[in-house]
Design a protein around this motif. Structure first.
Motif, PDB file in Angstrom:
ATOM      1  N   PHE A  86       4.533   7.256   4.542  1.00 43.01           N
ATOM      2  CA  PHE A  86       3.654   7.022   3.404  1.00 43.01           C
ATOM      3  C   PHE A  86       2.773   5.820   3.727  1.00 43.01           C
ATOM      4  CE2 PHE A  86       7.375   9.088   1.642  1.00 43.01           C
ATOM      5  CZ  PHE A  86       6.812  10.060   0.835  1.00 43.01           C
ATOM      6  N   ALA A  87       1.462   6.025   3.671  1.00 40.87           N
ATOM      7  CA  ALA A  87       0.515   4.929   3.890  1.00 40.87           C
ATOM      8  C   ALA A  87       0.104   4.399   2.524  1.00 40.87           C
ATOM      9  CB  ALA A  87      -0.696   5.425   4.658  1.00 40.87           C
ATOM     10  N   LEU A  88       0.220   3.095   2.353  1.00 43.14           N
ATOM     11  CA  LEU A  88      -0.095   2.468   1.078  1.00 43.14           C
ATOM     12  C   LEU A  88      -1.220   1.451   1.241  1.00 43.14           C
ATOM     13  CD1 LEU A  88       3.579   1.704  -0.005  1.00 43.14           C
ATOM     14  CD2 LEU A  88       2.180   3.658  -0.689  1.00 43.14           C
ATOM     15  N   LEU A  89      -2.198   1.525   0.370  1.00 44.89           N
ATOM     16  CA  LEU A  89      -3.257   0.532   0.322  1.00 44.89           C
ATOM     17  C   LEU A  89      -2.690  -0.695  -0.368  1.00 44.89           C
ATOM     18  CD1 LEU A  89      -6.285  -0.272   0.579  1.00 44.89           C
ATOM     19  CD2 LEU A  89      -6.599   0.739  -1.693  1.00 44.89           C
ATOM     20  N   LEU A  90      -2.833  -1.836   0.255  1.00 46.62           N
ATOM     21  CA  LEU A  90      -2.300  -3.074  -0.290  1.00 46.62           C
ATOM     22  C   LEU A  90      -3.460  -3.983  -0.694  1.00 46.62           C
ATOM     23  CD1 LEU A  90       0.360  -4.638  -0.720  1.00 46.62           C
ATOM     24  CD2 LEU A  90      -0.086  -5.714   1.476  1.00 46.62           C
ATOM     25  N   LEU A  91      -3.516  -4.326  -1.984  1.00 44.35           N
ATOM     26  CA  LEU A  91      -4.582  -5.171  -2.511  1.00 44.35           C
ATOM     27  C   LEU A  91      -4.032  -6.539  -2.872  1.00 44.35           C
ATOM     28  CD1 LEU A  91      -6.142  -2.483  -4.844  1.00 44.35           C
ATOM     29  CD2 LEU A  91      -6.951  -3.166  -2.592  1.00 44.35           C
ATOM     30  N   SER A  92      -4.810  -7.569  -2.599  1.00 47.08           N
ATOM     31  CA  SER A  92      -4.366  -8.915  -2.946  1.00 47.08           C
ATOM     32  C   SER A  92      -4.386  -9.086  -4.464  1.00 47.08           C
ATOM     33  CB  SER A  92      -5.255  -9.961  -2.276  1.00 47.08           C
ATOM     34  OG  SER A  92      -6.546  -9.916  -2.841  1.00 47.08           O
ATOM     35  N   PRO A  93      -3.565  -9.978  -4.997  1.00 50.13           N
ATOM     36  CA  PRO A  93      -3.505 -10.188  -6.455  1.00 50.13           C
ATOM     37  C   PRO A  93      -4.846 -10.615  -7.053  1.00 50.13           C
ATOM     38  CG  PRO A  93      -1.657 -11.253  -5.392  1.00 50.13           C
ATOM     39  CD  PRO A  93      -2.568 -10.773  -4.298  1.00 50.13           C
ATOM     40  N   GLY A  94      -5.724 -11.215  -6.269  1.00 49.42           N
ATOM     41  CA  GLY A  94      -7.006 -11.679  -6.777  1.00 49.42           C
ATOM     42  C   GLY A  94      -8.107 -10.620  -6.776  1.00 49.42           C
ATOM     43  N   MET A 115      -9.789   6.083  -4.852  1.00 46.15           N
ATOM     44  CA  MET A 115     -10.342   6.617  -3.605  1.00 46.15           C
ATOM     45  C   MET A 115      -9.242   6.852  -2.576  1.00 46.15           C
ATOM     46  SD  MET A 115     -13.705   4.195  -3.358  1.00 46.15           S
ATOM     47  CE  MET A 115     -14.386   4.857  -1.862  1.00 46.15           C
ATOM     48  N   ALA A 116      -8.345   5.901  -2.434  1.00 48.19           N
ATOM     49  CA  ALA A 116      -7.277   6.004  -1.430  1.00 48.19           C
ATOM     50  C   ALA A 116      -6.311   7.141  -1.729  1.00 48.19           C
ATOM     51  CB  ALA A 116      -6.517   4.681  -1.349  1.00 48.19           C
ATOM     52  N   SER A 117      -6.115   7.451  -3.010  1.00 46.17           N
ATOM     53  CA  SER A 117      -5.150   8.489  -3.368  1.00 46.17           C
ATOM     54  C   SER A 117      -5.778   9.872  -3.531  1.00 46.17           C
ATOM     55  CB  SER A 117      -4.420   8.094  -4.659  1.00 46.17           C
ATOM     56  OG  SER A 117      -5.346   7.976  -5.728  1.00 46.17           O
ATOM     57  N   ALA A 118      -7.072   9.984  -3.319  1.00 45.10           N
ATOM     58  CA  ALA A 118      -7.747  11.281  -3.452  1.00 45.10           C
ATOM     59  C   ALA A 118      -7.301  12.231  -2.341  1.00 45.10           C
ATOM     60  CB  ALA A 118      -9.264  11.090  -3.394  1.00 45.10           C
ATOM     61  N   PRO A 119      -7.030  13.492  -2.694  1.00 48.16           N
ATOM     62  CA  PRO A 119      -6.645  14.463  -1.667  1.00 48.16           C
ATOM     63  C   PRO A 119      -7.716  14.558  -0.579  1.00 48.16           C
ATOM     64  CG  PRO A 119      -6.310  15.363  -3.863  1.00 48.16           C
ATOM     65  CD  PRO A 119      -7.063  14.068  -4.038  1.00 48.16           C
ATOM     66  N   GLY A 120      -7.289  14.574   0.659  1.00 52.73           N
ATOM     67  CA  GLY A 120      -8.207  14.704   1.783  1.00 52.73           C
ATOM     68  C   GLY A 120      -8.918  13.422   2.171  1.00 52.73           C
ATOM     69  N   ASN A 121      -8.556  12.314   1.565  1.00 55.67           N
ATOM     70  CA  ASN A 121      -9.193  11.040   1.885  1.00 55.67           C
ATOM     71  C   ASN A 121      -9.008  10.721   3.366  1.00 55.67           C
ATOM     72  OD1 ASN A 121     -10.297   8.391   1.700  1.00 55.67           O
ATOM     73  ND2 ASN A 121      -8.222   7.594   1.555  1.00 55.67           N
ATOM     74  N   GLY A 122     -10.107  10.414   4.042  1.00 54.02           N
ATOM     75  CA  GLY A 122     -10.040  10.060   5.459  1.00 54.02           C
ATOM     76  C   GLY A 122     -10.586   8.673   5.734  1.00 54.02           C
ATOM     77  N   LEU A 123     -10.802   7.895   4.672  1.00 54.84           N
ATOM     78  CA  LEU A 123     -11.357   6.554   4.836  1.00 54.84           C
ATOM     79  C   LEU A 123     -10.302   5.571   5.327  1.00 54.84           C
ATOM     80  CD1 LEU A 123     -13.355   6.274   1.482  1.00 54.84           C
ATOM     81  CD2 LEU A 123     -14.281   6.781   3.751  1.00 54.84           C
ATOM     82  N   THR A 124     -10.730   4.597   6.113  1.00 51.26           N
ATOM     83  CA  THR A 124      -9.828   3.503   6.471  1.00 51.26           C
ATOM     84  C   THR A 124      -9.719   2.584   5.261  1.00 51.26           C
ATOM     85  OG1 THR A 124     -11.580   2.039   7.250  1.00 51.26           O
ATOM     86  CG2 THR A 124     -10.625   3.582   8.867  1.00 51.26           C
ATOM     87  N   THR A 125      -8.808   1.652   5.292  1.00 55.12           N
ATOM     88  CA  THR A 125      -8.685   0.722   4.172  1.00 55.12           C
ATOM     89  C   THR A 125      -9.934  -0.142   4.047  1.00 55.12           C
ATOM     90  OG1 THR A 125      -7.491  -0.869   5.550  1.00 55.12           O
ATOM     91  CG2 THR A 125      -6.167   0.642   4.221  1.00 55.12           C
TER      92      THR A 125
END
Length: 96
Positions: free
Chosen positions: A49-57, A69-79
Motif C-alpha cells: 500500500f502506497a500512502l501519500l504523507l502530508l505534513s501537519p502544516g 487525486m492520490a486515491s483516484a483509480p488509475g492515478n499514475g502521478l508521483t507524490t
C-alpha cells in the motif's frame, strides 16, 4: 512479512525497527524509495500500500485535493506531481 519503506532524507532519525501491537517487529527500509511524501507498507510478499504523507502544516484545501487525486483509480502521478497540481488548483481557486 510486514515492512515499512521510507524516504531516507525525510526520515533520517527513524529507528530501523519498531514494535507495533501484536504485528511483531516490522522491517523498516529505505532502499529503492527515493520519492518524498511517500510511505509504502508491505503487508505480505505480494501486497503493498502506497500512502501519500502530508505534513501537519499543509493547508486544508491542498491536503484534501492531493488526497483525492492520490486515491483516484488509475492515478499514475508521483507524490511531487500530486502536490504540485494540488497547489496549482488551490492557487487558481483563490484567484477567482
Amino acid at each position: 512479512m510486514f515492512g515499512v519503506m521510507l524516504n531516507r532524507d525525510e526520515w533520517a532519525t527513524t529507528p530501523l525497527d519498531a514494535t507495533p501491537g501484536r504485528a511483531g517487529k516490522p522491517k523498516i527500509s529505505w532502499y529503492g524509495l527515493s520519492e518524498s511524501n511517500l510511505v509504502v507498507l508491505q503487508c505480505s510478499d505480494y501486497r503493498r500500500f502506497a500512502l501519500l504523507l502530508l505534513s501537519p502544516g499543509t493547508p486544508e484545501e491542498i491536503a484534501l485535493t492531493a488526497t483525492l487525486m492520490a486515491s483516484a483509480p488509475g492515478n499514475g502521478l508521483t507524490t511531487d506531481e500530486t502536490l504540485t497540481r494540488a497547489r496549482e488548483q488551490a492557487n487558481a481557486a483563490r484567484r477567482r
